[in-house]
Design a protein around this motif. Structure first.
Motif, short mmCIF file in Angstrom:
data_model
loop_
_atom_site.label_atom_id
_atom_site.label_comp_id
_atom_site.label_asym_id
_atom_site.label_seq_id
_atom_site.Cartn_x
_atom_site.Cartn_y
_atom_site.Cartn_z
N LYS A 152 0.88 -1.24 -0.02
CA LYS A 152 0.09 -0.15 0.01
C LYS A 152 0.80 1.44 -0.05
N ASP A 153 1.77 1.34 -1.02
CA ASP A 153 2.41 2.69 -1.26
C ASP A 153 3.58 2.85 0.01
N SER A 195 6.23 5.76 -0.58
CA SER A 195 6.09 6.91 0.46
C SER A 195 7.23 7.28 0.80
N PHE A 223 9.48 10.65 1.16
CA PHE A 223 10.06 11.27 2.43
C PHE A 223 11.50 11.46 2.57
N ARG A 237 12.03 16.33 4.73
CA ARG A 237 11.34 16.95 6.03
C ARG A 237 11.32 16.05 7.07
N TRP A 255 6.59 11.91 12.57
CA TRP A 255 5.57 10.80 11.68
C TRP A 255 6.58 10.32 10.60
N ILE A 256 7.33 11.14 9.97
CA ILE A 256 7.91 10.69 8.84
C ILE A 256 9.13 9.56 9.30
N GLN A 289 7.40 6.31 9.99
CA GLN A 289 7.11 5.92 8.67
C GLN A 289 8.21 5.17 7.97
N ARG A 325 8.90 1.98 9.70
CA ARG A 325 8.12 0.86 9.43
C ARG A 325 8.50 0.42 8.03
N PRO A 373 1.65 11.91 7.27
CA PRO A 373 2.20 12.65 6.17
C PRO A 373 1.56 11.89 4.67
N VAL A 374 1.75 12.75 3.79
CA VAL A 374 1.27 12.26 2.51
C VAL A 374 2.62 12.55 1.42
N VAL A 405 1.00 4.63 8.85
CA VAL A 405 1.53 6.11 9.13
C VAL A 405 1.66 7.15 7.79
N HIS A 406 1.20 6.44 6.92
CA HIS A 406 1.28 7.12 5.38
C HIS A 406 0.00 7.12 4.72
N VAL A 407 -0.39 8.03 3.80
CA VAL A 407 -1.58 7.69 3.10
C VAL A 407 -1.53 6.91 1.86
N ALA A 408 -1.99 6.05 1.73
CA ALA A 408 -1.80 5.23 0.33
C ALA A 408 -3.12 5.66 -0.75
N CYS A 409 -2.88 5.04 -1.98
CA CYS A 409 -3.75 5.69 -2.95
C CYS A 409 -5.14 4.76 -2.53
#
Lengths: 533, 335
Positions: A113-114, A118, A122, A127, A131-132, A135, A138, B231-232, B288-292
């Motif tokens: 899922k991206d 992502s 990032f 940045r 949270w980053i 991410q 993870r 975050p996105v 923790v991130h936005v997915a499509c």
């Protein structure tokens, strides 16, 4: 996405936990994706080579029976295929999968899922933030669990394997199969056609020498040659057809000439039978009758006169008409004139010659028809003639008979000439006929049932006109849908109909009770029922 | 704070967010049968600082759903039944003259029902546009102006408006510009046969089920902050933009169906709603991130009321959901 290089070099977020693991795994996935791409390129190249080899072998297999146009089309198709393959190869080689593509592919295959995509972005964006960092951590954990060799196995795409295998099999089959022209049936057909050509040639040889006979002979010589190319055979067929047609025309001319002679001799009492034979185009019979008449004349005139010299020395051969006229004079129709045995003999010889010519022409025509069919068939099977041209050629020579006008047709296009629906008694000028035409086209009968009007008929666009002077001419007006004239008429008509219905109901149309009395009647029965209970 | 500590804190926040969300969902489900997606949709709106428009036939539980949510969340709840004679003052309040014991008179602003955390605007399309505007302005500004003074509304301020799609007689449909102010438009479907059994079992007995107040005002505000922190990545954001542009008939990215049936596409507010809704959805799925996929999950709710259909669509009975499903099917994720 252009951040791939930046991700690799800038190490924007290199201190973040997990990003190194993500990059490492993505690099391996990227390498395997490139290898897979190379495999795909190899498969395409193999496919192109296979296609070229197969086409080459097919051309050989047809043993030169493919016409030049078809061969050109095949070659152009091969060239196009090669060009397309080259373009595809260029695209595959030039567009190399970057880390971002590898991340997207890994996300897709591992159902992440991206997450990796992502994380890569990032890391590039630099940045910071809790949270980053979370991410990226993870994503690093997820990447560490990935196994690139399972995620991106090195293998040819399944879609390419089947066509390659089929192509190889086809190439094998075509390589092992004998050439198309070597079939036993084909050889038998060729032998039969050759024997017919020889028979025709013998008949043509027996014909009196003429330009048409010489042309036919030449064409037949070409058809007999086993090494004649399809183009030569086609030309020979056309020449032969032309020669036979000319012979037929000459024969027709002779018959016409005999007809005229028959008319000219018809008023001579002694030559009536000869005239009848000539009218039937039976030149042999006419010659026979003329010979009998000549013998009778000889027996009758042998006592009184001896043979006389020809009047004009006989150095120039007379025409048939002239000879017959002289022969007529010699048969006693005009007994006081000097007979000319040479003239009669010349007429007999000429008639016999015409008889031979007519007979030979008939035989040659029949024989040609028996030869022409197989030749055309053979020629068409070799792919040198389209089906339409073949059909046209097989019908050629089927001239309409002068007597009946009937044309023997081996095949043809059927046209419907009858009307397909009843007319409505209006002429075409009135715009109402529904009679069918020769091609069977005819307007259909109108559809029955309640007509449904389209919204376009019910509504029309209206615009609000602006009084303001400031409005520019090109500015779009405010528009809306309003009732169309047709719809207004329809609604008005229905309103009138409704009024009529109401008037009927008011007058007691429904069960004999008018509208104004219905409630009273209803109340009466309701109360009656209530009191009865 | 070290990196390990900060990530642990984020993980705890996410865990807390998911736990609170699950508790609310569970409590509401004790009263409301089915409609799980709509419960999630309403909560998403609440946490994304938006407002929601509920559409459904009468008696399907729209009001009950909102009332239950208000009971579960320890928030001030107000219900306004919109009628044609409702005036703006009835909603926002009015200034009255008050006399004290000393006989001195003073002007005092009497707060209307809008000064609550959860406002149920029942049958919002029955009030006149003037009254609707008063509500919608408050929704947008998060404050009320009366008597020359601006009164900020207490946070969280969350409006749930309901609308009945059947009875259009004597109603004032919300204009597109005002519909755009709603974060989501949710549709409540008729329950299944099993759902009806469950509803009857719960509501026709002596004791109706009760719910506990499980979340307070502070919890909701904290969850809101958490949702905003997700975050996105730019490729995912690009996907949301592609979806929005695909609804614009004049855009080169528009689908064939959008070109044919859409008059005006979604506003930038629609894209904002896509991203914010996707953030909540990502947290609910422990990301923790936005997915499509998160964007796709909220597309229908976020954009269906932001697309203005043309006459062809009305004539051929093509609704916004069909167009959005077509767009979701055709617009591919950025590579």
């Amino acid at each position: 996405m252009g951040y791939n290089r930046a991700v690799m070099s800038a190490a924007a977020h290199s201190s973040a936990p997990g990003i190194d693991s993500v990059r490492s795994i993505l690099s391996r996935i990227q390498a395997r994706l490139r290898l897979n791409r190379l495999l795909r390129v190899a498969a395409i190249a193999a496919g192109v080579l296979l296609t070229i080899a197969l086409s080459w072998r097919l051309l050989e297999w047809f043993d030169g029976r493919v016409p030049a146009a078809a061969a050109l089309v095949i070659l152009l198709a091969i060239l196009t295929l090669v060009l397309l393959a080259a373009l595809l190869l260029r695209m595959l080689v030039s567009v190399r999968p970057g880390l971002d593509s590898a991340a997207a592919e890994a996300d897709r295959r591992a159902h992440l899922k991206d997450e990796l995509r992502s994380a890569l972005w990032f890391a590039h964006e630099a940045r910071g933030g809790d949270w980053i960092d979370t991410q990226l951590e993870r994503a690093g954990r997820s990447a560490a669990e990935l196994q690139p060799h399972r995620l991106v196995p090195l293998r040819l795409p399944a879609a390419a394997l089947a066509p390659l295998a089929l192509g190889a099999l086809a190439l094998l089959v075509v390589s092992l199969a004998p050439p198309l022209g070597a079939g036993p049936g084909q050889a038998a057909g060729t032998a039969l056609a050759d024997s017919r050509v020889q028979a025709l040639r013998q008949m043509a040889d027996a014909m009196p020498a003429s330009e048409a006979a010489r042309q036919l002979e030449q064409a037949l010589r070409t058809l007999e040659r086993p090494d004649a190319s399809p183009a030569e055979r086609r030309k020979a067929l056309e020449q032969a057809q032309d020669a036979v047609d000319r012979m037929g025309m000459e024969a027709a001319s002779r018959r016409d000439q005999l007809q005229k002679l028959a008319q000219a001799l018809g008023n001579q009492p002694a030559m009536e039978e000869v005239a009848e034979a000539l009218a039937r185009s039976d030149a042999a019979r006419a010659a026979q009758l003329l010979e009998q008449i000549d013998r009778q004349n000889q027996a009758r005139g042998s006592a009184g006169s001896s043979a006389e010299e020809p009047a004009d020395g006989g150095s120039q051969e007379p025409s048939l008409e002239q000879a017959l006229m002289e022969a007529t004079q010699a048969t006693g129709a005009q007994p006081d004139s000097a007979p000319s045995r040479e003239a009669v003999q010349a007429a007999i010889d000429r008639l016999n010659e015409i008889a031979r010519e007519l007979s030979a022409s008939n035989y040659v025509n029949e024989a040609w028809q028996s030869v022409r069919g197989p030749q055309l068939e053979q020629y068409q099977q070799a792919g040198a003639m389209t089906a339409g041209r073949y059909a046209e050629q097989t019908q050629a020579g089927s001239m309409p008979s002068p007597g009946s006008g009937e044309t023997p047709m081996g095949g043809g296009t059927m046209f419907r000439s009858a009307a397909v629906s009843q007319g409505d008694a209006r002429t075409e000028q009135e715009g109402g006929t529904r009679m069918g035409d020769a091609l069977g086209d005819s307007p259909a009968d109108p559809v029955l049932g309640k007509s449904e009007e389209r919204l376009e008929a019910q509504l029309e666009q209206s615009a609000i006109e602006s009084d303001s002077q400031d409005d520019s001419a090109g500015e779009e007006k405010t528009w809306y849908y309003s009732e169309s004239q047709q719809q207004q008429s329809t609604v008005s008509r229905r309103e009138v109909q409704a009024r009529a219905r109401f008037a009927r109901a008011e007058a007691g149309g429904n069960g004999g009770i008018s509208i104004q009395h219905r409630q009273i009647v209803k109340d009466y029965f309701m109360n009656l029922r209530g009191s009865a209970q | 704070m070290s990196a390990a500590t900060s990530t642990e804190l984020v993980e705890r926040q996410i865990e807390q967010f998911r736990r609170n969300f699950a508790i609310v969902r569970e409590e509401v489900s004790r009263i409301i049968v089915g409609n799980d997606d709509n419960i999630v949709g309403i909560m998403t709106c609440l946490l994304a600082r938006g407002h929601v428009l509920l559409e459904g036939i009468p008696g399907i539980g729209k009001t009950k759903l909102v009332q239950t949510l208000a009971d579960v969340l320890h928030l001030k709840f107000a219900r306004i039944q919109f009628t044609p004679d409702l005036m703006p003052g009835d909603i926002i309040g009015s200034t009255v003259v008050r006399e004290n014991e000393a006989g001195r008179k003073s002007m005092e602003f009497q707060r209307g029902p809008i000064f609550a955390n959860l406002v149920l605007a029942d049958e919002v399309n029955r009030a006149t546009p003037k009254t609707q505007s008063a509500l919608l302005e408050a929704m947008q500004e998060n404050s009320v102006s009366a008597g020359g003074q601006t009164h900020p509304l207490e946070q969280p301020f969350f409006v749930l408006a309901t609308m009945n799609p059947l009875e259009m007689e004597g109603t004032y449909p919300l204009p597109e510009a005002q519909l755009d102010r709603f974060f989501f438009k949710l549709r409540l479907d008729f329950p299944s046969a099993e759902g009806l059994h469950e509803i009857l079992d719960r509501t026709t007995r002596q004791h109706n089920p009760q719910v506990d107040r499980v979340l307070g005002q502070g919890d909701v505000l904290e969850m809101r902050e958490t949702a905003r922190s997700v975050p996105v990545a730019r490729p995912v954001q690009q996907y949301a933009i592609d979806l929005t542009l695909a609804t614009h008939p004049e855009s080169e990215r528009a689908t064939e169906m959008a070109r044919r049936f859409v008059r005006f596409g979604s506003s930038p507010r629609g894209t904002q709603a896509l991203i914010l809704g996707a953030k909540v959805n990502a947290l609910l799925n422990d990301r923790v991130h936005v997915a499509c996929e998160d964007i796709r999950a909220v597309t229908l709710n976020a954009l269906r009321h932001r697309i203005l259909l043309n006459f062809d669509a009305e004539a051929e009975r093509v609704d916004a959901d069909a167009i959005l499903n077509d767009i979701l099917h055709r617009v591919s994720e950025p590579r």
